[in-house]
Each structure stands twice: as structure tokens, then as C-alpha cells.
Design a protein around this motif. Structure first.
Motif, short mmCIF file in Angstrom:
data_model
loop_
_atom_site.label_atom_id
_atom_site.label_comp_id
_atom_site.label_asym_id
_atom_site.label_seq_id
_atom_site.Cartn_x
_atom_site.Cartn_y
_atom_site.Cartn_z
N PHE A 1 37.54 49.53 37.32
CA PHE A 1 37.65 48.58 37.21
C PHE A 1 37.83 47.43 36.18
N LEU A 2 38.99 46.78 36.39
CA LEU A 2 39.34 46.74 34.43
C LEU A 2 38.60 44.99 34.98
N VAL A 3 37.64 45.02 33.82
CA VAL A 3 37.04 42.90 34.43
C VAL A 3 37.30 42.82 33.41
N PRO A 4 37.58 41.20 33.66
CA PRO A 4 37.28 40.63 32.42
C PRO A 4 35.96 39.51 32.37
N ILE A 5 35.36 40.06 31.26
CA ILE A 5 34.09 39.07 31.71
C ILE A 5 33.44 37.88 30.26
N GLY A 6 34.71 37.52 29.67
CA GLY A 6 34.35 36.84 28.81
C GLY A 6 34.15 35.54 28.72
N GLY A 7 34.13 34.80 29.96
CA GLY A 7 33.96 33.28 30.65
C GLY A 7 35.25 32.00 30.03
N ASN A 8 34.08 31.23 30.23
CA ASN A 8 35.48 29.76 30.09
C ASN A 8 37.45 29.97 30.19
N TYR A 9 37.80 31.37 30.36
CA TYR A 9 38.80 31.03 31.13
C TYR A 9 38.65 31.94 32.14
N THR A 10 37.48 32.71 32.61
CA THR A 10 37.76 33.81 34.07
C THR A 10 36.23 34.14 34.02
N MET A 11 36.11 35.04 34.43
CA MET A 11 34.26 35.30 35.16
C MET A 11 33.72 35.29 33.47
N ASP A 12 32.66 34.92 33.82
CA ASP A 12 30.90 35.40 32.90
C ASP A 12 30.78 36.67 32.83
N ILE A 13 30.07 37.00 32.12
CA ILE A 13 29.75 38.39 32.34
C ILE A 13 28.72 38.70 34.08
#
Ligand code: NI
Ligand code: MN
Length: 226
Positions: free
Chosen positions: A159-171
Motif C-alpha cells: 500500500f503506497l500511502v500519502p501521509i503528509g497531511g494538508n492536501y492528503t491524509m495525515d499519519i
């Protein structure tokens, strides 16, 4: 064995066991954290999750050299086909069996406009089945309940998962999404490229310590054979 090369941000190069190269969301020349630049990348296929510059910024540079096929939702594919590039248009929920394996487009909760202001269609993610391994690249997205369904429809290995927040999911949200999808491995992406998306991927590992999923933190330029 197939290979996953992390290029930084949400960009990856996957190489199938037969040597077919896929580049996903190329954004390297303007990413100071990316050690491998567009001139050194070759792609038989370029997969674009959506039209934002930090996902398709280097698509043309890579495509022009390699005569690659660009895979994206129809609206974004037609944007690239108008400049003479080979494209394969798809839509959310649709899947196609390519020479390297299967690509299915998933939903993503995000916008999509090209850097010159054209509508890019719906933002997407990808479920890829290559050499029997299933990889879900979520694209840019917030968390949504149907991620559970994505995990039910295919047994996700990576699973390649966005974690950065603001524009996408956060952690925190990425950890919940990962627990729903229950992949063997989670690879964090879309963080630390800009100050707005600063995140410590080790926090995802901590958040998932009671899950079976193993978090693989890849450095930009790092390649794994799977
Ligand atoms: Ni975006
Ligand atoms: Mn982005």
C-alpha cells in the motif's frame, strides 16, 4: 522478481520481472529530495493519478524519450494525446490487462487541474497486479470509507500511502486506512517535499505497531526487489 524504486514524493518506478518499466506520478526535476532526475528515467508506461504538477510534472520529459504510453483518466489522457503522446484512457472502477499486468483505477478524494488550468477529470488511485503482486498506489487522497472495499476486492500486498497531511491524509488517517486495507507492507509517500507536508514516517510505524502490516520507509532513490 519485480522491483520498486522510490523516486521521492509520490513517484515510483516499478520494473516487472520481464523488465517492463512503469513510472507512477513523475515529479523529480523540481523535487530537491529526488536524486534521480527525468533524464535518467525510462518508462514503457507512465501512470498519472491526477493532473497536479507534483504528479505529472515530468511526464512529458520522460514520455518524449521513451515513446511511453500514458495511462490516466480519459480527460487527462486526452490532454496528453493532444500533444501527440500515446495514451491509454481509463476511468474510476475500470480495469485493463496490459502486457505487464492489470491496472484498476480507484477513487481518490482530491482535485485535478493541469498546471495550465485545464480540467483533469477525476483524481484517481491505482491497484496494480504485476507478477502476482498487488500494489495499491492511493494517489493524493483524503481517507474515505470505500478504502475498505478496495481492500476486500483485492488482497493488497503493498500500500503506497500519502501521509503528509494538508492536501492528503495525515499519519493518523493513513494508519486507519492501512488497518482497513490490511496490506502486507505500507510504504509512506507524499511527505517532506514541501514544508506544508512535513511528517515523520516513523510515526506511521508506531501507529501500526499492533497491526500485521509492516511499514517500509524508503529513501528517495532506494530500490527494493519484491
Ligand atoms: Ni494533488
Ligand atoms: Mn500532490
Amino acid at each position: 522478481r519485480m522491483k520498486i524504486l522510490y523516486l521521492g514524493h509520490s513517484a515510483f518506478q516499478l520494473t516487472s520481472a520481464q523488465g517492463i518499466r512503469l513510472v507512477i506520478d513523475p515529479f523529480v526535476d523540481n523535487n530537491p529530495l529526488a536524486p534521480i532526475k527525468a533524464k535518467d528515467l525510462k518508462a514503457d508506461y507512465i501512470l498519472l493519478s491526477h493532473a497536479h504538477g507534483d504528479h505529472c510534472g515530468d511526464a512529458l520529459k520522460i514520455a518524449e524519450k521513451g515513446k511511453s504510453t500514458i495511462i490516466a483518466v480519459s480527460e487527462l489522457a486526452s490532454y496528453f494525446s493532444q500533444s501527440g503522446h500515446k495514451t491509454h484512457p481509463m476511468q474510476i472502477g475500470g480495469a485493463y490487462d496490459f502486457e505487464f499486468g492489470r491496472v484498476k483505477l480507484t477513487r481518490a478524494e482530491h482535485g485535478s487541474m493541469t498546471p495550465d488550468g485545464r480540467y483533469g477529470g477525476l483524481a484517481a488511485g491505482f491497484v496494480l497486479t504485476i507478477d502476482g503482486i498487488c500494489i495499491y498506489h492511493a494517489g493524493d487522497t483524503g481517507i474515505f470509507g470505500d478504502m475498505k472495499l478496495i481492500g476486500e476486492l483485492d488482497r493488497i500486498d503493498y500500500f503506497l500511502v500519502p501521509i503528509g497531511g494538508n492536501y492528503t491524509m495525515d499519519i493518523q488517517d493513513a494508519a486507519i486506512a492501512t488497518s482497513w486495507i490490511n496490506p502486507k507492507y505500507a510504504i509512506p509517500m507524499h511527505y517532506n517535499t514541501f514544508p506544508l507536508i512535513k511528517a515523520d514516517p516513523e510515526e506511521l510505524r508506531k501507529a501500526l505497531r499492533d497491526c500485521e502490516t509492516q511499514v517500509l520507509v524508503l529513501k528517495p532513490g532506494q530500490e527494493i526487489s519484491i
